[in-house]
Design a protein around this motif. Structure first.
Motif, mmCIF file in Angstrom:
data_model
loop_
_atom_site.group_PDB
_atom_site.id
_atom_site.type_symbol
_atom_site.label_atom_id
_atom_site.label_comp_id
_atom_site.label_asym_id
_atom_site.label_seq_id
_atom_site.Cartn_x
_atom_site.Cartn_y
_atom_site.Cartn_z
ATOM 1 N N VAL A 60 1.232 -0.984 -0.255
ATOM 2 C CA VAL A 60 0.075 -0.221 -0.327
ATOM 3 C C VAL A 60 0.917 1.350 -0.010
ATOM 4 O O VAL A 60 0.699 2.586 -0.601
ATOM 5 C CB VAL A 60 -1.499 0.246 1.495
ATOM 6 N N LEU A 61 2.190 1.391 0.687
ATOM 7 C CA LEU A 61 2.539 2.197 0.893
ATOM 8 C C LEU A 61 3.344 2.777 -0.603
ATOM 9 O O LEU A 61 3.738 3.514 -1.008
ATOM 10 C CB LEU A 61 3.244 2.391 2.319
ATOM 11 N N SER A 62 3.270 1.469 -1.425
ATOM 12 C CA SER A 62 4.860 1.689 -2.715
ATOM 13 C C SER A 62 3.446 2.193 -3.460
ATOM 14 O O SER A 62 4.301 3.177 -4.413
ATOM 15 C CB SER A 62 4.735 0.169 -3.164
ATOM 16 N N TRP A 63 2.349 1.681 -3.718
ATOM 17 C CA TRP A 63 1.136 1.810 -4.186
ATOM 18 C C TRP A 63 0.466 3.480 -4.032
ATOM 19 O O TRP A 63 0.164 4.737 -5.011
ATOM 20 C CB TRP A 63 -0.282 1.554 -4.767
ATOM 21 N N SER A 64 0.861 4.135 -2.950
ATOM 22 C CA SER A 64 1.114 5.986 -2.632
ATOM 23 C C SER A 64 1.522 6.454 -2.897
ATOM 24 O O SER A 64 1.272 7.916 -2.761
ATOM 25 C CB SER A 64 0.592 5.467 -1.024
ATOM 26 N N THR A 65 3.469 6.154 -3.450
ATOM 27 C CA THR A 65 3.909 7.004 -4.403
ATOM 28 C C THR A 65 4.045 7.203 -5.505
ATOM 29 O O THR A 65 4.548 8.269 -5.772
ATOM 30 C CB THR A 65 5.313 6.758 -3.609
ATOM 31 N N VAL A 66 3.153 6.096 -6.054
ATOM 32 C CA VAL A 66 3.506 6.260 -7.093
ATOM 33 C C VAL A 66 3.205 7.013 -8.347
ATOM 34 O O VAL A 66 3.744 7.427 -9.345
ATOM 35 C CB VAL A 66 3.083 4.716 -8.296
ATOM 36 N N ALA A 67 1.968 7.672 -7.991
ATOM 37 C CA ALA A 67 1.386 9.197 -8.899
ATOM 38 C C ALA A 67 2.488 10.231 -8.435
ATOM 39 O O ALA A 67 2.573 11.092 -9.520
ATOM 40 C CB ALA A 67 0.365 9.321 -7.893
ATOM 41 N N THR A 68 2.888 10.501 -7.521
ATOM 42 C CA THR A 68 4.170 11.537 -7.139
ATOM 43 C C THR A 68 5.280 11.683 -7.902
ATOM 44 O O THR A 68 6.179 12.013 -8.204
ATOM 45 C CB THR A 68 4.278 11.435 -5.504
ATOM 46 N N ALA A 69 5.627 9.754 -8.122
ATOM 47 C CA ALA A 69 6.553 9.432 -9.096
ATOM 48 C C ALA A 69 7.106 9.635 -10.305
ATOM 49 O O ALA A 69 6.994 9.557 -11.364
ATOM 50 C CB ALA A 69 7.184 7.528 -8.429
ATOM 51 N N PHE A 70 5.177 9.492 -10.877
ATOM 52 C CA PHE A 70 5.063 9.381 -12.255
ATOM 53 C C PHE A 70 5.335 10.886 -12.572
ATOM 54 O O PHE A 70 5.987 11.209 -13.552
ATOM 55 C CB PHE A 70 3.436 8.876 -12.711
ATOM 56 N N PHE A 305 -1.458 12.728 -0.158
ATOM 57 C CA PHE A 305 -0.915 13.114 0.712
ATOM 58 C C PHE A 305 0.919 13.420 0.491
ATOM 59 O O PHE A 305 1.359 14.791 0.369
ATOM 60 C CB PHE A 305 -1.105 12.949 1.836
ATOM 61 N N PHE A 306 1.388 12.664 -0.669
ATOM 62 C CA PHE A 306 2.829 12.549 -0.733
ATOM 63 C C PHE A 306 2.327 13.766 -1.631
ATOM 64 O O PHE A 306 3.368 14.615 -2.537
ATOM 65 C CB PHE A 306 2.810 10.928 -1.427
ATOM 66 N N ILE A 307 0.958 13.615 -2.818
ATOM 67 C CA ILE A 307 1.379 14.883 -4.264
ATOM 68 C C ILE A 307 1.406 15.815 -3.039
ATOM 69 O O ILE A 307 2.030 16.979 -3.972
ATOM 70 C CB ILE A 307 0.209 14.572 -5.150
ATOM 71 N N ALA A 308 0.356 15.802 -2.348
ATOM 72 C CA ALA A 308 0.751 17.712 -2.246
ATOM 73 C C ALA A 308 1.906 18.066 -1.016
ATOM 74 O O ALA A 308 2.457 19.602 -1.157
ATOM 75 C CB ALA A 308 -0.790 17.481 -1.166
ATOM 76 N N ILE A 309 2.376 17.080 -0.172
ATOM 77 C CA ILE A 309 3.820 17.253 -0.173
ATOM 78 C C ILE A 309 5.050 17.732 -0.379
ATOM 79 O O ILE A 309 5.426 18.295 -0.462
ATOM 80 C CB ILE A 309 4.331 16.379 1.649
ATOM 81 N N ILE A 310 5.000 16.389 -1.370
ATOM 82 C CA ILE A 310 6.663 16.653 -2.303
ATOM 83 C C ILE A 310 6.191 17.452 -3.688
ATOM 84 O O ILE A 310 6.929 17.378 -4.383
ATOM 85 C CB ILE A 310 6.626 15.149 -2.996
ATOM 86 N N LEU A 311 4.936 17.186 -4.205
ATOM 87 C CA LEU A 311 4.968 18.020 -5.650
ATOM 88 C C LEU A 311 4.378 19.332 -5.762
ATOM 89 O O LEU A 311 3.955 20.322 -6.105
ATOM 90 C CB LEU A 311 3.796 17.097 -6.636
ATOM 91 N N GLY A 312 3.587 19.366 -4.010
ATOM 92 C CA GLY A 312 3.480 20.734 -3.717
ATOM 93 C C GLY A 312 1.638 21.268 -4.328
ATOM 94 O O GLY A 312 0.958 22.342 -4.603
ATOM 95 N N GLU A 313 1.068 20.354 -5.267
ATOM 96 C CA GLU A 313 -0.522 20.529 -5.844
ATOM 97 C C GLU A 313 -1.503 20.874 -4.574
ATOM 98 O O GLU A 313 -1.253 20.357 -3.769
ATOM 99 C CB GLU A 313 -1.150 18.707 -6.408
ATOM 100 N N GLN A 314 -2.060 21.847 -4.443
ATOM 101 C CA GLN A 314 -3.205 22.239 -3.762
ATOM 102 C C GLN A 314 -4.101 21.670 -3.795
ATOM 103 O O GLN A 314 -4.930 21.435 -4.798
ATOM 104 C CB GLN A 314 -3.403 24.170 -3.907
#
Length: 339
Positions: A60-70, A305-314
């Motif tokens: 689950v944690l792996s899948w949670s990060t991949v949208a940001t990684a994309f 959460f990762f999208i907001a923190i790492i990518l900075g998307e609001q």
């Protein structure tokens, strides 16, 4: 040890025990054996369930990060280049898995017809599915592309009704409309609320990715009992990677940035490879597969959460509400509607 002492005591004293008491003594020993076996079985199940939860959480944690990684990878690579690197990485992971499990001999036992089946399956996944998905991420904000793709179980219901003659129970239409309402809310409301540019063809590609994954799941599930799971993953990515390499020779690629290569490798490892292995381990270890499946519903929310923190998307309000509706509709159909 206590059981052994009790058995030795019984063996030593058996000549001095009156006949009337031998049966009760045997019964005592057997009862103790049963309790010991039950206690050990309970301990083993508890340990396996703990391991299953750990494995599921890794997936689950792996899948949670991949949208940001994309999105990070797409700043350095085209969607085709990212898929080429990711697919090669996944193929290497599955090859190592076969080596570790000592299953290479199963490949030689595959009939020619199954090789043809995997040749077609590899064209669907990883090639078609991920090309469409990565292009959708290239065009859309991550908070829009990810939830729409996550609605694939609703598409699967429709495909099963059309092609597998599995009619949709009337109550499941409720869950379908709830999830589709979430998709519409994200598609229309997120762009207006957040002032983001949401191209229509990007939305269509995200919806198409959900359709392609549902198709892959339906076909793969139909034939999953005919081939070992690890072999099936390796064969699909073997053919898929071969197609991509041929495509790379035709269209040309420019893999000249280390951040791009590393991010593509991360996508291959933590989207396509490692989480599938750990999720499979979790399902084999657990005595409660429903709990393991339910943990997967944490993934899209952690992803935001990762999208907001790492990518900075609001992350806008409609994204949260739409994603909740999508997940609620899926869970309603999976757990609340009787099969």
């Amino acid at each position: 040890q206590s059981l052994k002492q009790l058995q030795n005591s019984f063996d030593a004293d058996i000549d001095f025990i009156p006949n009337g008491h031998i049966a009760s003594k045997l019964q005592e020993v057997n009862l103790y054996k049963q309790n010991a076996m039950l206690a050990r079985a309970t301990y083993v199940n508890s340990r396996n369930n703990t391991r299953a939860i750990i494995y599921a959480c890794i997936a689950v944690l792996s899948w949670s990060t991949v949208a940001t990684a994309f999105k990070i990878a797409l700043t350095h690579l085209t969607h085709f280049e990212m898929l080429l690197i990711a697919s090669c990485t996944s193929l290497l992971i599955f090859a190592l898995l076969l080596t570790f499990q000592k299953k290479w001999k199963l490949l030689s036992a595959l009939p020619a017809r199954q090789w043809g089946y995997f040749a077609l399956l590899g064209l669907l996944n990883p090639v078609a599915y991920y090309l469409v998905l990565f292009k959708a991420y290239d065009l859309l904000p991550a908070q829009v592309a990810q939830p729409i793709n996550y609605a694939w179980p609703i598409v699967l219901l429709i495909l099963l009704a059309l092609f597998a003659r599995q009619p949709i129970p009337p109550k499941k239409y409720i869950g379908m409309f709830i999830s589709l309402g979430g998709v519409v809310l994200i598609s229309v409301g997120t762009g207006q609320s957040g002032g983001m540019d949401i191209p229509v063809h990007g939305l269509l590609l995200a919806a198409l990715s959900a359709l392609l994954w549902a198709m892959y799941w339906m076909i793969n599930n139909k034939f999953k009992d005919r081939t070992d799971g690890s072999v099936a993953l390796f064969m699909s990515f073997l053919f898929g990677t071969a197609y991509l390499l041929v495509g790379a020779m035709i269209v040309g690629v420019h893999l000249n940035t280390l951040p791009g290569i590393l991010s593509g490798m991360y996508v291959g490892g933590f989207e396509m490879g490692i989480p599938f292995i750990f999720f499979s381990l979790a399902m084999r270890k657990t005595t409660n597969p429903a709990l393991v499946n339910q943990l997967c519903y944490l993934s899209p929310f952690l992803s935001l959460f990762f999208i907001a923190i790492i990518l900075g998307e609001q992350i806008v309000f409609t994204t949260y509400i739409g994603l909740i509706l999508i997940v609620l509709g899926i869970m309603f159909n999976q757990y609340l509607v009787k099969k």
